[in-house]
Enzyme design. Structure first.
Site, PDB file in Angstrom:
ATOM      1  N   GLU A 147      -7.973  -3.132  -3.145  1.00 35.89           N
ATOM      2  CA  GLU A 147      -8.085  -2.705  -1.689  1.00 35.89           C
ATOM      3  C   GLU A 147      -7.947  -1.184  -1.844  1.00 35.89           C
ATOM      4  OE1 GLU A 147      -7.495  -6.212   1.277  1.00 35.89           O
ATOM      5  OE2 GLU A 147      -5.539  -5.209   0.827  1.00 35.89           O
TER       6      GLU A 147
ATOM      7  N   ASP B 233      -6.598 -14.986   1.131  1.00 42.56           N
ATOM      8  CA  ASP B 233      -5.725 -14.102   1.675  1.00 42.56           C
ATOM      9  C   ASP B 233      -4.661 -14.702   3.122  1.00 42.56           C
ATOM     10  OD1 ASP B 233      -4.251 -11.807   2.550  1.00 42.56           O
ATOM     11  OD2 ASP B 233      -6.078 -10.839   3.422  1.00 42.56           O
TER      12      ASP B 233
ATOM     13  N   TRP C 256     -16.237  -8.813   3.069  1.00 44.58           N
ATOM     14  CA  TRP C 256     -15.288  -8.485   4.117  1.00 44.58           C
ATOM     15  C   TRP C 256     -15.843  -9.186   5.231  1.00 44.58           C
ATOM     16  CZ3 TRP C 256     -13.619  -2.773   3.587  1.00 44.58           C
ATOM     17  CH2 TRP C 256     -12.937  -2.731   2.314  1.00 44.58           C
TER      18      TRP C 256
ATOM     19  N   GLU D 229      -0.060 -12.518  10.297  1.00 43.88           N
ATOM     20  CA  GLU D 229      -1.357 -11.754  10.305  1.00 43.88           C
ATOM     21  C   GLU D 229      -2.655 -12.813  10.870  1.00 43.88           C
ATOM     22  OE1 GLU D 229      -2.306  -9.963   6.552  1.00 43.88           O
ATOM     23  OE2 GLU D 229      -4.226  -9.298   7.519  1.00 43.88           O
TER      24      GLU D 229
ATOM     25  N   ASN E  22       0.815  -1.166  -0.106  1.00 35.82           N
ATOM     26  CA  ASN E  22      -0.011   0.069  -0.041  1.00 35.82           C
ATOM     27  C   ASN E  22       0.970   1.292   0.130  1.00 35.82           C
ATOM     28  OD1 ASN E  22      -2.361  -1.738   0.173  1.00 35.82           O
ATOM     29  ND2 ASN E  22      -1.754  -1.858   2.205  1.00 35.82           N
TER      30      ASN E  22
HETATM   31  C1  BDP Z   1      -4.211  -8.708   3.644  1.00 39.31           C
HETATM   32  C2  BDP Z   1      -3.823  -7.492   4.720  1.00 39.31           C
HETATM   33  C3  BDP Z   1      -3.591  -6.080   4.310  1.00 39.31           C
HETATM   34  C4  BDP Z   1      -2.608  -5.894   3.059  1.00 39.31           C
HETATM   35  C5  BDP Z   1      -3.274  -6.851   1.792  1.00 39.31           C
HETATM   36  C6  BDP Z   1      -2.125  -7.199   0.745  1.00 39.31           C
HETATM   37  O1  BDP Z   1      -4.771  -7.510   5.579  1.00 39.31           O
HETATM   38  O2  BDP Z   1      -3.272  -5.331   5.318  1.00 39.31           O
HETATM   39  O3  BDP Z   1      -2.582  -4.717   2.351  1.00 39.31           O
HETATM   40  O4  BDP Z   1      -3.350  -8.255   2.303  1.00 39.31           O
HETATM   41  O5  BDP Z   1      -1.526  -8.281   0.899  1.00 39.31           O
HETATM   42  O6  BDP Z   1      -3.754  -9.666   4.063  1.00 39.31           O
HETATM   43  O7  BDP Z   1      -2.172  -6.361  -0.097  1.00 39.31           O
END
Ligand code: BDP
Length: 721
Positions: free
Chosen positions: A312, A386, A564, A414, A231
């Site tokens: 995102e 994810d 989500w 995470e 990001n």
């Molecule tokens: C998710 C995370 C997020 C990341 C996203 C990503 O929650 O913080 O920005 O993946 O991989 O697992 O871009």
């Protein structure tokens, strides 16, 4: 006078105990502790074989290898190793390349060096004039450094080094850490303190940590690091920051570690003042070209860009009606003249709600196969959702024959208990790497796709989202170090077993004593399954707490988009639970090659660990154990808690064999993990019980609180958001 013998005795004593005593065991030294070898016979043999060290050459990489060997050997052998230019009387260790060392050049090993490429190395013992010569030989300086680390590892793990004849070369070309580090030093999904990169003090101040970080990476063969969050912040592409990045690159360079940056797609607008970031606009292309030229002027060996686009909320080519390949190719053209690469992520999570989020990446990327430039890698997460505690392999693997796919694993935990859980992730990585895609018939494993063998690609890569921060022990949990270590080892050689890797790590990080190594390895090897059991057994996924993802939240619903929420993924109702991804549901199974699709799509054949990932299953359905699904769920959750208790017991019995500082640290974290495991078990079972309407079997421990209690828990300021 009478004091002298005492002094000598004291000095002698110090020499023996010094390496252990001078350092606090706070984890800073990772697996590079280089403590005195405890096995007396081994120690004597090593001392004899390494009478002197000859490592000529003056490149920064050779200098790093020399320093590492000197430091490592003096610690391990408890004596200073003589560094000489020519062989003297003692048995000798020689390190170098044919170019840096006449001894290596004349050793008659040219044929053995040839196939090792520009990162591989050879460790070889020969006898000459009745003396033993041990060679650490390579074609390049970095190969010498990698070989030196391997050699030290042999001593650290008490191996026989008297008849060495082994060579090693990486199976994957780009072995890269992805830091999700922000410029304000917070780390997205980071649980080990703040970012290592002290941007404010850069470029002038080079923290010793940068060097130790590079050493640790080189010791496992990691050769790239993306410094910034996916990001992305365009600021890192400004002059000021490029100078800071160049300083880091300079610190890492001797260790073969290239730097990469994340490229914010809208940077031409934000920094360049352009009206658009459309990749087909000549002025946008020119902006990126000029920017790349500027970066390469400061950092000639800059690796390239990593990009998260149209996911995102991140900007990307689709904002201008262009596709991912058009976006990636524009950046690829900008870095190509300098030999750079683009790692374009397939983690796409757009603003439209799909019928099944698991299908999105495949749907967007598969049709683009063959349209990416030669210097683009498409970086695919191990699974389609994810980084869940467990996911079946991503259906894109095997499915884009004309595009090199790069693996993206998450090292930071995470969804696996974050900073306080012991979860050794090598078994999880291996589960994906060893999975068979059937792209070209049986044996078309994911590993073969990413190492280039399956579809014959030269350009190959693997990435791991780092778990490293400013915590003294680097990773928060001492056992988090093992995940950094195992990612690197598997990136170099994915055929290693989780057990071998754990064995090395435990010996180097703690001790070689068998009564410690075996039980600690056992808890490591069971730990991932344990966490899966108390979080998301039987293929459940995405049922964690909202936003910070810490703790359970299977009740999460009614958010601004369904995909989500947790209820979207578990779909529990009175009849059963699970996401139907077969023909009768979203048909995501069809994205796999037919043999896999057939297996996963069949309720009777799907591996039980993926059951609820692919099927909506009746509460009364009989699983392999003979229990009903509901009962099985209860037992799995309970097994998870028991697994943590087992880890606690084992660790408790290790007290005598581990230093107090790390013993207490791990012990405390295990007790936190046990609380978390109960929390997950009780919260999930109570919640799912509202649908199953069945009792939790009597022989199992019953929840301590009500469901409402768990639903009210709302920890604040969880790190890593
Ligand atoms: C998710 C995370 C997020 C990341 C996203 C990503 O929650 O913080 O920005 O993946 O991989 O697992 O871009």
């Amino acid at each position: 006078m009478h004091k002298k013998p005492l002094l000598v005795l004291l000095l002698l004593l110090l020499r023996v105990i010094a390496p252990q005593q001078l350092w606090a065991e706070d984890g800073y030294r990772l697996w590079q502790r280089y403590n005195l070898v405890q096995d007396a016979a081994k120690l004597a043999a090593y001392r004899q074989l390494i009478g002197e060290l000859i490592i000529t050459g003056d490149s920064p990489t050779i200098a790093a290898a020399r320093k590492e060997l000197q430091t490592g050997l003096s610690g391990l052998l408890g004596q200073t190793v003589m560094v000489s230019k020519e062989p003297g009387q003692a048995q000798v260790l020689v390190a170098g390349t044919p170019a840096s060392s006449a001894l290596i050049k004349n050793a008659g090993i040219a044929d053995r060096l040839k196939p090792l490429g520009d990162e591989g190395y050879l460790l070889l013992t020969t006898q000459q004039n009745g003396r033993s010569y041990t060679y650490i030989a390579a074609n390049t300086d970095i190969g010498v450094l990698y070989g030196s680390f391997h050699f030290l590892r042999l001593l650290q793990t008490n191996q026989d080094i008297s008849k060495l004849s082994l060579s090693s070369a990486p199976k994957i070309q780009h072995r890269v850490l992805n830091h999700w580090d922000n410029l304000d030093r917070t780390v997205e999904r980071g649980y080990a303190g703040f970012s290592l990169w002290d941007w404010h003090r850069l470029p002038d101040y080079i923290d010793q940590r940068y060097i130790d970080y590079a050493r640790a990476n080189a010791s496992v063969g990691i050769n790239g690091t993306v410094l910034t969050n996916v990001n992305a912040n365009a600021l890192v592409l400004t002059d000021d920051y490029i100078a800071k990045v160049a300083a880091l690159a300079g610190a890492f360079r001797p260790y073969g570690l290239k730097v990469y940056l994340t490229a914010r797609f809208s940077a031409p607008i934000e920094l360049g003042g352009l009206k658009t970031a459309d990749p087909l606009e000549p002025q946008v292309q020119a902006w990126w070209k000029a920017k790349s030229d500027e970066i390469y002027k400061a950092i000639p060996d800059f690796g390239g860009f990593l990009v998260k686009a149209n996911s995102e909320g991140q900007p990307g080519p689709q904002n201008y009606g262009r596709n991912h390949a058009e976006g990636a190719n524009m950046l690829a053209d900008a870095v190509a003249p300098h030999g750079g690469i683009v790692m374009w992520r397939a983690f796409v999570y757009d603003d439209k709600e799909p019928d099944d989020r698991a299908k999105q990446a495949y749907n967007e990327f598969k049709p683009l196969d063959g349209t990416f430039r030669d210097n683009v890698l498409v970086q695919v997460k191990n699974g389609a959702i994810d980084f869940q505690p467990r996911e079946p392999f991503h259906p894109l693997f095997g499915a884009m024959p004309k595009t090199p796919l790069m693996m993206e694993f998450q090292i930071t935990q995470e969804y696996l208990g974050q900073g306080t859980s012991l979860a050794y992730l090598s078994p999880m990585y291996k589960e994906t790497l060893d999975a068979d895609t059937y792209a070209k018939g049986k044996g078309s494993t994911v590993a073969k796709d990413i190492d280039g063998n399956l579809h014959k690609h030269q350009l190959t890569g693997i990435a791991g989202v780092a778990n490293i921060g400013t915590d003294r022990n680097w990773t928060g949990h001492h056992f988090g170090q093992a995940n950094w270590y195992s990612f690197g080892r598997l990136a170099w050689n994915h055929t290693l077993s989780s057990e071998e890797i754990a064995d090395e790590w435990v010996r180097m990080t703690f001790t070689n004593t068998a009564s410690f190594v075996k039980p600690v390895k056992d808890i490591m090897l069971a730990s991932h399954e344990t966490v899966v059991n108390y979080m998301t057994p039987l293929g459940l996924h995405h049922i964690m707490a909202w936003d910070h993802h810490y703790g359970p939240g299977p009740w999460i619903k009614n958010k601004h988009r369904a995909d989500w929420t947790s209820v979207y993924y578990h779909k529990a109702d009175e009849n059963g639970i699970g996401f139907d991804r077969t023909k009768t549901g979203s048909n995501a199974v069809a994205q796999y090659f037919p043999p896999v699709a057939k297996q996963y799509g069949n309720l009777k054949q799907v591996p039980e660990k993926y059951l609820l990932w692919f099927h909506h299953v009746d509460w009364n359905y009989k699983v392999k154990s003979g229990r009903t699904l509901w009962e099985e769920l209860c037992y799995r959750y309970s097994d998870g808690v028991k697994g943590v208790q087992q880890m606690q017991q084992t660790w408790e019995s290790m007290q005598e064999q581990v230093d107090e500082e790390r013993f207490q640290h791990v012990k405390t974290f295990l007790s936190i993990q046990e609380k978390e495991a109960r929390w997950w078990r009780d919260a999930c079972l109570l919640y799912f019980q509202t649908f199953s309407k069945r009792p939790i079997p009597k022989d199992l421990e019953q929840p301590t609180h009500t469901l409402e209690h768990y639903m009210r828990l709302d920890p604040k300021f969880v790190p890593g958001i």
